[in-house]
Design a protein around this motif. Structure first.
Motif, PDB file in Angstrom:
ATOM      1  N   UNK A 191     -32.078 -24.145-123.787  1.00  0.00           N
ATOM      2  CA  UNK A 191     -31.555 -24.216-122.511  1.00  0.00           C
ATOM      3  C   UNK A 191     -30.196 -24.883-122.905  1.00  0.00           C
ATOM      4  N   UNK A 192     -29.350 -24.446-122.190  1.00  0.00           N
ATOM      5  CA  UNK A 192     -27.749 -25.048-122.031  1.00  0.00           C
ATOM      6  C   UNK A 192     -27.818 -26.622-121.618  1.00  0.00           C
ATOM      7  N   UNK A 193     -26.769 -27.260-121.992  1.00  0.00           N
ATOM      8  CA  UNK A 193     -26.823 -28.716-121.485  1.00  0.00           C
ATOM      9  C   UNK A 193     -25.392 -29.049-121.387  1.00  0.00           C
ATOM     10  N   UNK A 194     -25.121 -30.201-120.612  1.00  0.00           N
ATOM     11  CA  UNK A 194     -23.788 -30.706-120.570  1.00  0.00           C
ATOM     12  C   UNK A 194     -23.826 -31.668-121.635  1.00  0.00           C
ATOM     13  N   UNK A 195     -23.021 -31.633-122.532  1.00  0.00           N
ATOM     14  CA  UNK A 195     -22.686 -32.715-123.601  1.00  0.00           C
ATOM     15  C   UNK A 195     -21.399 -33.498-123.291  1.00  0.00           C
ATOM     16  N   UNK A 196     -21.595 -34.617-123.502  1.00  0.00           N
ATOM     17  CA  UNK A 196     -20.425 -35.527-122.903  1.00  0.00           C
ATOM     18  C   UNK A 196     -19.974 -36.222-124.552  1.00  0.00           C
ATOM     19  N   UNK A 197     -18.533 -35.886-124.684  1.00  0.00           N
ATOM     20  CA  UNK A 197     -18.088 -36.441-125.826  1.00  0.00           C
ATOM     21  C   UNK A 197     -17.166 -37.210-125.676  1.00  0.00           C
ATOM     22  N   UNK A 235     -29.514 -27.688-118.233  1.00  0.00           N
ATOM     23  CA  UNK A 235     -29.711 -26.776-117.222  1.00  0.00           C
ATOM     24  C   UNK A 235     -30.936 -26.029-117.559  1.00  0.00           C
ATOM     25  N   UNK A 236     -32.141 -26.412-116.867  1.00  0.00           N
ATOM     26  CA  UNK A 236     -33.347 -25.491-117.096  1.00  0.00           C
ATOM     27  C   UNK A 236     -33.110 -24.018-116.626  1.00  0.00           C
ATOM     28  N   UNK A 237     -34.099 -23.141-117.398  1.00  0.00           N
ATOM     29  CA  UNK A 237     -34.154 -21.794-117.034  1.00  0.00           C
ATOM     30  C   UNK A 237     -32.935 -20.801-117.642  1.00  0.00           C
ATOM     31  N   UNK A 238     -32.215 -21.743-118.423  1.00  0.00           N
ATOM     32  CA  UNK A 238     -30.888 -20.756-119.005  1.00  0.00           C
ATOM     33  C   UNK A 238     -31.202 -20.339-120.344  1.00  0.00           C
ATOM     34  N   UNK A 239     -32.329 -20.622-121.129  1.00  0.00           N
ATOM     35  CA  UNK A 239     -32.518 -20.190-122.440  1.00  0.00           C
ATOM     36  C   UNK A 239     -32.945 -18.663-122.492  1.00  0.00           C
TER      37      UNK A 239
END
Length: 260
Positions: A191-197, A235-239
């Protein structure tokens, strides 16, 4: 709190612990759920999904791993998740429990140190760090920094493997238990994610939010090696099930501990 890793051990072939196949290549820590893990917007990246340097030494390379490579990494991680030290929710010194699930190779990370045995789990020695992972880390640096010599001296000796279900997140933190300032190589699958840098001074703004999708590479070293970073949401369901995961996010971060 997220649930135990559902069905992870049963995905794909049970003993697929070999190196990812690069023959079909295309173009292409954790601490507690600390403050700053909410979904409030920082500076959101809107650039197309191409190679991007977010800060000096911090580079995002989308779609770096092929689906075949992702499947082989998932299979390898599945093997490590079974043991000798099983995947678990890490318990923190003050009693909190991390929402991500973690298994380590090479060295065992426990808050907030590295050890050769998992004294906070079952006392067993951790699985060895394979040489093919060293080679993968070196290729990652060459790709990220666009420099054929970038990976020559890079010898990662540990990896933290984190699994996120759709409720898991990771607060803003620094990877600072290592005694080396060598870059961290991060690979995302599922799944995609929000990555905060963020920045190296504080876990608060300024920071930039980007999307990390399955197959993406993110490297941070040099002036950005000790920048705060986190995952406020998945983000569930994005893989793509072809990656080897039908749900959840797998994140592999290779590091150099600087320990003997």
């Amino acid at each position: 709190m997220s649930t135990p890793l559902p069905g992870f051990e049963s995905f794909g072939q049970p003993d697929g612990c070999g190196p990812p196949d690069s023959s079909d290549r295309h173009d292409g820590k954790g601490n507690a759920d600390e403050p700053g893990a909410s979904g409030d917007a920082g500076t959101r990246a809107t650039a197309p999904r191409g190679r991007r340097e977010l800060a000096p030494g911090a580079v995002h390379v989308p779609d770096w791993l092929t689906l075949a490579q992702q499947r082989e990494l998932v299979a390898a991680c599945r093997g490590w998740a079974r043991g000798p030290v099983p995947i678990r929710h890490t318990r923190l010194p003050r009693g909190g429990v991390m929402s991500v699930q973690t298994v380590c190779i090479g060295w065992h990370w426990q808050p907030y140190a590295y050890t050769r045995t998992a004294d906070d789990v079952n006392g067993a020695p951790v699985a060895e760090f394979p040489h093919w992972m060293v080679e993968l880390g070196r290729r990652a640096l060459v790709e990220a920094y666009q420099d054929p010599s970038a990976g020559e001296a890079y010898t990662p000796d540990t990896a933290l493997i984190n699994f996120y279900d759709d409720q898991a997140k990771l607060g803003m933190h620094q990877d600072k238990e290592e005694r080396s300032s060598a870059p961290v190589v991060s690979l995302s699958i599922g799944d995609s994610c929000v990555f905060r840098f963020g920045n190296t001074e504080t876990r608060t703004k300024p920071y930039t939010d980007i999307e990390l999708a399955s197959g993406d590479l993110f490297v941070f070293g040099g002036p950005s090696r000790f920048a705060y970073h986190g995952v406020p949401r998945v983000h569930p369901g994005t893989c793509d099930p072809a990656s080897g995961l039908t749900s959840g996010r797998l994140n592999i971060t290779m590091r150099v501990t600087g320990l003997a």
